[in-house]
Design a protein around this motif. Structure first.
Motif, PDB file in Angstrom:
ATOM      1  N   ARG A 111       0.853  -1.206   0.000  1.00  0.00           N
ATOM      2  CA  ARG A 111       0.000   0.000   0.000  1.00  0.00           C
ATOM      3  C   ARG A 111       0.885   1.251   0.000  1.00  0.00           C
ATOM      4  O   ARG A 111       0.624   2.199  -0.740  1.00  0.00           O
ATOM      5  N   TYR A 112       1.921   1.236   0.806  1.00  0.00           N
ATOM      6  CA  TYR A 112       2.825   2.385   0.911  1.00  0.00           C
ATOM      7  C   TYR A 112       3.486   2.685  -0.440  1.00  0.00           C
ATOM      8  O   TYR A 112       3.530   3.819  -0.889  1.00  0.00           O
ATOM      9  N   TYR A 113       4.006   1.644  -1.121  1.00  0.00           N
ATOM     10  CA  TYR A 113       4.707   1.856  -2.397  1.00  0.00           C
ATOM     11  C   TYR A 113       3.778   2.470  -3.444  1.00  0.00           C
ATOM     12  O   TYR A 113       4.170   3.364  -4.187  1.00  0.00           O
ATOM     13  N   PHE A 114       2.544   1.960  -3.509  1.00  0.00           N
ATOM     14  CA  PHE A 114       1.599   2.482  -4.507  1.00  0.00           C
ATOM     15  C   PHE A 114       1.199   3.924  -4.167  1.00  0.00           C
ATOM     16  O   PHE A 114       1.211   4.801  -5.032  1.00  0.00           O
ATOM     17  N   ASP A 115       0.861   4.158  -2.875  1.00  0.00           N
ATOM     18  CA  ASP A 115       0.435   5.507  -2.461  1.00  0.00           C
ATOM     19  C   ASP A 115       1.523   6.543  -2.701  1.00  0.00           C
ATOM     20  O   ASP A 115       1.256   7.671  -3.092  1.00  0.00           O
ATOM     21  N   LYS A 116       2.750   6.145  -2.445  1.00  0.00           N
ATOM     22  CA  LYS A 116       3.894   7.062  -2.519  1.00  0.00           C
ATOM     23  C   LYS A 116       4.184   7.485  -3.969  1.00  0.00           C
ATOM     24  O   LYS A 116       4.868   8.473  -4.205  1.00  0.00           O
ATOM     25  N   GLY A 119      -0.100   6.069  -7.231  1.00  0.00           N
ATOM     26  CA  GLY A 119      -0.845   4.889  -7.657  1.00  0.00           C
ATOM     27  C   GLY A 119      -1.792   4.491  -6.543  1.00  0.00           C
ATOM     28  O   GLY A 119      -1.898   5.191  -5.538  1.00  0.00           O
ATOM     29  N   ASN A 120      -2.493   3.395  -6.714  1.00  0.00           N
ATOM     30  CA  ASN A 120      -3.250   2.867  -5.583  1.00  0.00           C
ATOM     31  C   ASN A 120      -3.426   1.361  -5.693  1.00  0.00           C
ATOM     32  O   ASN A 120      -3.562   0.816  -6.785  1.00  0.00           O
ATOM     33  N   LEU A 121      -3.382   0.744  -4.515  1.00  0.00           N
ATOM     34  CA  LEU A 121      -3.524  -0.706  -4.435  1.00  0.00           C
ATOM     35  C   LEU A 121      -5.000  -1.025  -4.600  1.00  0.00           C
ATOM     36  O   LEU A 121      -5.843  -0.409  -3.949  1.00  0.00           O
ATOM     37  N   GLY A 122      -5.313  -1.970  -5.490  1.00  0.00           N
ATOM     38  CA  GLY A 122      -6.720  -2.308  -5.726  1.00  0.00           C
ATOM     39  C   GLY A 122      -7.080  -3.630  -5.094  1.00  0.00           C
ATOM     40  O   GLY A 122      -6.318  -4.210  -4.323  1.00  0.00           O
ATOM     41  N   THR A 123      -8.252  -4.127  -5.454  1.00  0.00           N
ATOM     42  CA  THR A 123      -8.692  -5.416  -4.921  1.00  0.00           C
ATOM     43  C   THR A 123      -8.251  -6.530  -5.879  1.00  0.00           C
ATOM     44  O   THR A 123      -7.927  -6.271  -7.039  1.00  0.00           O
ATOM     45  N   GLU A 212       5.194  11.404 -14.295  1.00  0.00           N
ATOM     46  CA  GLU A 212       4.649  10.038 -14.367  1.00  0.00           C
ATOM     47  C   GLU A 212       5.769   9.019 -14.548  1.00  0.00           C
ATOM     48  O   GLU A 212       5.780   7.968 -13.912  1.00  0.00           O
ATOM     49  N   LEU A 213       6.710   9.331 -15.437  1.00  0.00           N
ATOM     50  CA  LEU A 213       7.823   8.414 -15.693  1.00  0.00           C
ATOM     51  C   LEU A 213       8.652   8.206 -14.428  1.00  0.00           C
ATOM     52  O   LEU A 213       9.047   7.090 -14.094  1.00  0.00           O
ATOM     53  N   LYS A 214       8.897   9.320 -13.719  1.00  0.00           N
ATOM     54  CA  LYS A 214       9.702   9.241 -12.496  1.00  0.00           C
ATOM     55  C   LYS A 214       8.990   8.368 -11.457  1.00  0.00           C
ATOM     56  O   LYS A 214       9.586   7.496 -10.825  1.00  0.00           O
ATOM     57  N   MET A 215       7.680   8.615 -11.306  1.00  0.00           N
ATOM     58  CA  MET A 215       6.901   7.866 -10.312  1.00  0.00           C
ATOM     59  C   MET A 215       6.830   6.372 -10.657  1.00  0.00           C
ATOM     60  O   MET A 215       6.953   5.520  -9.792  1.00  0.00           O
ATOM     61  N   MET A 216       6.619   6.064 -11.934  1.00  0.00           N
ATOM     62  CA  MET A 216       6.487   4.654 -12.335  1.00  0.00           C
ATOM     63  C   MET A 216       7.811   3.917 -12.150  1.00  0.00           C
ATOM     64  O   MET A 216       7.837   2.792 -11.639  1.00  0.00           O
ATOM     65  N   ASN A 217       8.906   4.556 -12.558  1.00  0.00           N
ATOM     66  CA  ASN A 217      10.223   3.939 -12.360  1.00  0.00           C
ATOM     67  C   ASN A 217      10.473   3.688 -10.883  1.00  0.00           C
ATOM     68  O   ASN A 217      10.993   2.647 -10.488  1.00  0.00           O
ATOM     69  N   ARG A 218      10.084   4.674 -10.061  1.00  0.00           N
ATOM     70  CA  ARG A 218      10.335   4.535  -8.622  1.00  0.00           C
ATOM     71  C   ARG A 218       9.453   3.440  -8.017  1.00  0.00           C
ATOM     72  O   ARG A 218       9.894   2.676  -7.158  1.00  0.00           O
ATOM     73  N   LEU A 219       8.200   3.357  -8.496  1.00  0.00           N
ATOM     74  CA  LEU A 219       7.296   2.319  -7.994  1.00  0.00           C
ATOM     75  C   LEU A 219       7.876   0.928  -8.288  1.00  0.00           C
ATOM     76  O   LEU A 219       7.955   0.071  -7.400  1.00  0.00           O
ATOM     77  N   ASP A 221      10.994   0.134  -8.932  1.00  0.00           N
ATOM     78  CA  ASP A 221      12.228  -0.058  -8.148  1.00  0.00           C
ATOM     79  C   ASP A 221      11.913  -0.426  -6.700  1.00  0.00           C
ATOM     80  O   ASP A 221      12.530  -1.326  -6.125  1.00  0.00           O
ATOM     81  N   MET A 222      10.957   0.295  -6.097  1.00  0.00           N
ATOM     82  CA  MET A 222      10.617   0.026  -4.690  1.00  0.00           C
ATOM     83  C   MET A 222      10.043  -1.385  -4.536  1.00  0.00           C
ATOM     84  O   MET A 222      10.375  -2.098  -3.592  1.00  0.00           O
ATOM     85  N   LEU A 223       9.195  -1.771  -5.470  1.00  0.00           N
ATOM     86  CA  LEU A 223       8.615  -3.123  -5.410  1.00  0.00           C
ATOM     87  C   LEU A 223       9.699  -4.181  -5.559  1.00  0.00           C
ATOM     88  O   LEU A 223       9.760  -5.147  -4.796  1.00  0.00           O
ATOM     89  N   GLU A 224      10.586  -3.980  -6.542  1.00  0.00           N
ATOM     90  CA  GLU A 224      11.628  -4.994  -6.790  1.00  0.00           C
ATOM     91  C   GLU A 224      12.658  -5.057  -5.670  1.00  0.00           C
ATOM     92  O   GLU A 224      13.289  -6.080  -5.464  1.00  0.00           O
ATOM     93  N   GLU A 225      12.819  -3.948  -4.944  1.00  0.00           N
ATOM     94  CA  GLU A 225      13.777  -3.937  -3.830  1.00  0.00           C
ATOM     95  C   GLU A 225      13.238  -4.677  -2.607  1.00  0.00           C
ATOM     96  O   GLU A 225      13.979  -5.069  -1.731  1.00  0.00           O
ATOM     97  N   ASP A 226      11.920  -4.829  -2.531  1.00  0.00           N
ATOM     98  CA  ASP A 226      11.304  -5.456  -1.362  1.00  0.00           C
ATOM     99  C   ASP A 226      11.618  -6.949  -1.341  1.00  0.00           C
ATOM    100  O   ASP A 226      11.395  -7.653  -2.320  1.00  0.00           O
ATOM    101  N   ASP A 227      12.115  -7.432  -0.218  1.00  0.00           N
ATOM    102  CA  ASP A 227      12.531  -8.840  -0.118  1.00  0.00           C
ATOM    103  C   ASP A 227      11.374  -9.820  -0.299  1.00  0.00           C
ATOM    104  O   ASP A 227      11.596 -10.976  -0.660  1.00  0.00           O
ATOM    105  N   ASP A 228      10.147  -9.385  -0.017  1.00  0.00           N
ATOM    106  CA  ASP A 228       8.999 -10.295  -0.143  1.00  0.00           C
ATOM    107  C   ASP A 228       8.508 -10.417  -1.583  1.00  0.00           C
ATOM    108  O   ASP A 228       7.755 -11.327  -1.906  1.00  0.00           O
TER     109      ASP A 228
END
Length: 239
Positions: A111-116, A119-123, A212-219, A221-228
């Protein structure tokens, strides 16, 4: 190959993230071995993960170590696979597959990665219908690779589609036929840039503004960096 990013782009990205990718695969291999045993003949989940790890050139030593670790402890039973779906900037569809021993932590992080990143986490299911689960094999164009021969070999082995491109070839299969097609092409000596069962988007979304490009790249990156996080798929049309 606009819908997936170029072949060169894929190679570069894989190389840059190898160490992190190997750590994630080691975890997935250990969990699969712990949950379903170490014999790949009886554990298709483990076989798929090992095949994918090998296609990314993960050393056999690392793979064997991870299997032994899984055999030796039953911690894998605490892990579960959870798939999250949501939207990135400008409505880009994003699917994230995680392997976690704490769904509360992982859910809060997603939720944090999408909000930041605007974006937004959906169902569950909110974007999944926009993707097809397919086997995908990418082979780089080379002087010794004949397009006609490769196409014939791929289709004969059971591929659904063959998409040539100036940089190489994309071979698409059903998830069920993926292993047979991959093995048939491997036997004929073809080298793969990547070979995996993946989520292929039916349509893609363009991002045009710098923000948008900056945010998407960062999203991403943040997701891929997460160990889970094990896999990230999206329908962003990378130029």
């Amino acid at each position: 190959m606009g819908r997936h990013g170029t072949i060169a782009n894929r190679k570069e990205k894989q190389d840059a993230k190898k160490a992190k990718i190997f750590t994630k695969y080691a975890k997935a291999i250990a969990v699969a071995a712990s949950q379903g045993g170490s014999d790949v003949e009886y554990n298709p989940t483990l076989k798929n993960i090992i095949d994918k790890a090998k296609s990314l050139n993960m050393p056999n030593d690392n793979i064997e170590r991870a299997v032994k670790k899984g055999e030796a402890n039953s911690e894998g039973d605490n892990f579960e696979t959870i798939v999250y779906e949501g939207y990135g900037p400008n409505g880009v569809a994003v699917i994230v597959e995680t392997l976690t021993d704490n769904r509360n932590r992982t859910g809060a992080n997603m939720r944090y990665y999408f909000d930041k990143n605007k974006g937004n986490l959906g169902t569950t299911g909110c974007v999944g219908y926009m993707f097809d689960k397919k086997g995908q094999i990418i082979i780089e164009a080379a002087p010794n690779v004949s397009e006609d021969e490769l196409m014939e070999a791929a289709l004969e082995a059971g591929a659904e589609d063959f998409i040539p491109d100036e940089e190489g070839y994309e071979i698409v299969t059903s998830p069920e036929d993926f292993s047979a097609v991959r093995d048939a092409l491997k036997e004929k000596g073809y080298k793969f840039v990547s070979s995996e069962v993946t989520m292929i988007p039916q349509t893609t979304t363009k991002l045009t503004t710098e923000e948008e490009l900056k945010m998407m790249n960062r999203l991403v990156d943040m997701l891929e960096e997460d160990d889970d996080v094990q896999e990230v798929w999206h329908n962003w049309e990378m130029e």
